[in-house]
Design a protein around this motif. Structure first.
Motif, PDB file in Angstrom:
ATOM      1  N   UNK A 182      74.348 -19.794  28.385  1.00  0.00           N
ATOM      2  CA  UNK A 182      75.384 -20.174  29.129  1.00  0.00           C
ATOM      3  C   UNK A 182      76.565 -19.152  28.952  1.00  0.00           C
ATOM      4  N   UNK A 183      77.135 -18.796  30.331  1.00  0.00           N
ATOM      5  CA  UNK A 183      78.209 -17.984  30.234  1.00  0.00           C
ATOM      6  C   UNK A 183      79.363 -18.328  29.373  1.00  0.00           C
ATOM      7  N   UNK A 190      67.780  -3.507  23.855  1.00  0.00           N
ATOM      8  CA  UNK A 190      67.033  -4.125  25.026  1.00  0.00           C
ATOM      9  C   UNK A 190      67.692  -5.483  25.344  1.00  0.00           C
ATOM     10  N   UNK A 191      67.923  -5.924  24.309  1.00  0.00           N
ATOM     11  CA  UNK A 191      68.853  -7.421  24.566  1.00  0.00           C
ATOM     12  C   UNK A 191      70.267  -7.109  25.195  1.00  0.00           C
ATOM     13  N   UNK A 217      72.925  -7.928  30.438  1.00  0.00           N
ATOM     14  CA  UNK A 217      73.895  -7.346  31.455  1.00  0.00           C
ATOM     15  C   UNK A 217      73.153  -7.860  32.840  1.00  0.00           C
ATOM     16  N   UNK A 218      71.920  -8.035  32.907  1.00  0.00           N
ATOM     17  CA  UNK A 218      71.204  -8.426  34.166  1.00  0.00           C
ATOM     18  C   UNK A 218      71.317  -9.942  34.360  1.00  0.00           C
ATOM     19  N   UNK A 219      71.593 -10.741  33.190  1.00  0.00           N
ATOM     20  CA  UNK A 219      71.958 -12.242  33.415  1.00  0.00           C
ATOM     21  C   UNK A 219      73.242 -12.395  34.025  1.00  0.00           C
TER      22      UNK A 219
END
Length: 276
Positions: A170-171, A185-186, A191-193
Motif C-alpha cells: 500500500x502507498x 529490478x525491484x 515505480x510501475x506500481x
C-alpha cells in the motif's frame, strides 16, 4: 543505541551445487546436499547481531526438528528468540536452492509456518519506541507486514522495508519506510506500481548503492573469491539496520552495509557458518 526488531521468515535451506541451472523440463545432477539456516528475516537478524545490534527476532517455526534447531542456533548467535512462535503440527519453512559454477542461485521457497504469522507477531511491535528500528521483508503475509509497519511508525520507531521478494505494498506503507531498500529490478517494479517512497535506497550489486542521492561504491571482491551470492542482500539489510539503530548517518550506514554484503559472498549459505 536503539534495538533492531526483525519481523520475518525463518527457513531451513536445502542447498546443492550445479554446473549450470536446468532449462524447463530438464534434469541435472546436483553435487552434495547441505541443510543450512536461511529465510530472509532470520538472515537479516543474524547479520544485524553480527554488526553489534541488540536484535529481537519475530516470526514462526514449525514443531519439527529443523525449527527447534534453528531457534537454538539463533539464541547462540545472541538473537533474542522470545518472540519466535512455535506452531504445533506445522512444518517449518524450507527453501530449495541450487548454486551454479558462477555462484548464481535459483531458489524455491516453501513457506510452511512462515505463512501463519498473525496479530500475535504484530503485537510484538509494541515493544518498540523512538530510536528503535523495525526491519521487514516480504516473505511473510503482507497484511502482517503492513500492520507492523504502521504500528511501529505510530510508536516512533524507524521502519526499514526490504521489498524482497517483490510484492506491491500500500502507498502509505511505502511512504512511511525510511528507507525502502530495493535492488534494480525491484526499483522498476516499485515505480510501475505508482508507489512513491519518501526514502529510497537502491542496491546495484557490484556497483554499490545509492540512498536518495548519497552514493557509496561497492567493496571490491575478486571473482575468484566469490563463492555464493545467497544472502548478500540480507547481510546488507541487517548491517544497515544495525548501523541506523546505532545512530549512524546515511553514508556510514551504507558503507557498513556494503562491507557486510561483500563479506557474505565469500562463504557458502545465507549466513556465516550456517549449518543447522
Amino acid at each position: 543505541m536503539g534495538r533492531v526488531m526483525v519481523l520475518g521468515s525463518l527457513n531451513v535451506d536445502l542447498v546443492t551445487r550445479v554446473e549450470r541451472h536446468p532449462q524447463p523440463g530438464e534434469t541435472l545432477l546436483g553435487e552434495g546436499l547441505e541443510q543450512l539456516a536461511g529465510g530472509k528475516g532470520a538472515n537479516q537478524a543474524v547479520a544485524a547481531a553480527a554488526a553489534g545490534a541488540d536484535v529481537l527476532m519475530v516470526g514462526c517455526v514449525g514443531s519439527d526438528a529443523g525449527g527447534t534447531a534453528y531457534v537454538e542456533r539463533l539464541r547462540r548467535l545472541n538473537v533474542d528468540v522470545s518472540r519466535i512462535r512455535v506452531v504445533e503440527g506445522e512444518a517449518s519453512g524450507h527453501a530449495l536452492i541450487a548454486v551454479d559454477d558462477r555462484a548464481e542461485n535459483t531458489i524455491i521457497v516453501v513457506p510452511g509456518a512462515n505463512g501463519l504469522l498473525d496479530d500475535t507477531e504484530v503485537d510484538a511491535v509494541d515493544l518498540l519506541g523512538p530510536g528503535d528500528v523495525l526491519l521487514l521483508q516480504l516473505e511473510v503475509p503482507l497484511p502482517v507486514v503492513c500492520a507492523a509497519a504502521r504500528r511501529a511508525s505510530h510508536r516512533g520507531a524507524r521502519v526499514v522495508v526490504n521489498t524482497a521478494p517483490y510484492a506491491a505494498l500500500p502507498p502509505d506503507v511505502v511512504a512511511l519506510a525510511d528507507p525502502v531498500v530495493a535492488n534494480e529490478h525491484e526499483m522498476v517494479a516499485l515505480a510501475e506500481s505508482g508507489a512513491e517512497p519518501a526514502s529510497l535506497l537502491v542496491t546495484f550489486g557490484a556497483n554499490g548503492a545509492s540512498w536518495d542521492g548519497t552514493s557509496v561504491p561497492a567493496h571490491s571482491v575478486a571473482a575468484a573469491d566469490v563463492f555464493d551470492t545467497t544472502g548478500a542482500g540480507d547481510a546488507f539489510c541487517g548491517a544497515l539496520a544495525a548501523a541506523l539503530a546505532s545512530g549512524a548517518d546515511r553514508e556510514v550506514a551504507l558503507e557498513r552495509a556494503l562491507a557486510a554484503g561483500a563479506d557474505a559472498v565469500r562463504h557458502a549459505g545465507a549466513q556465516r557458518d550456517p549449518a543447522l
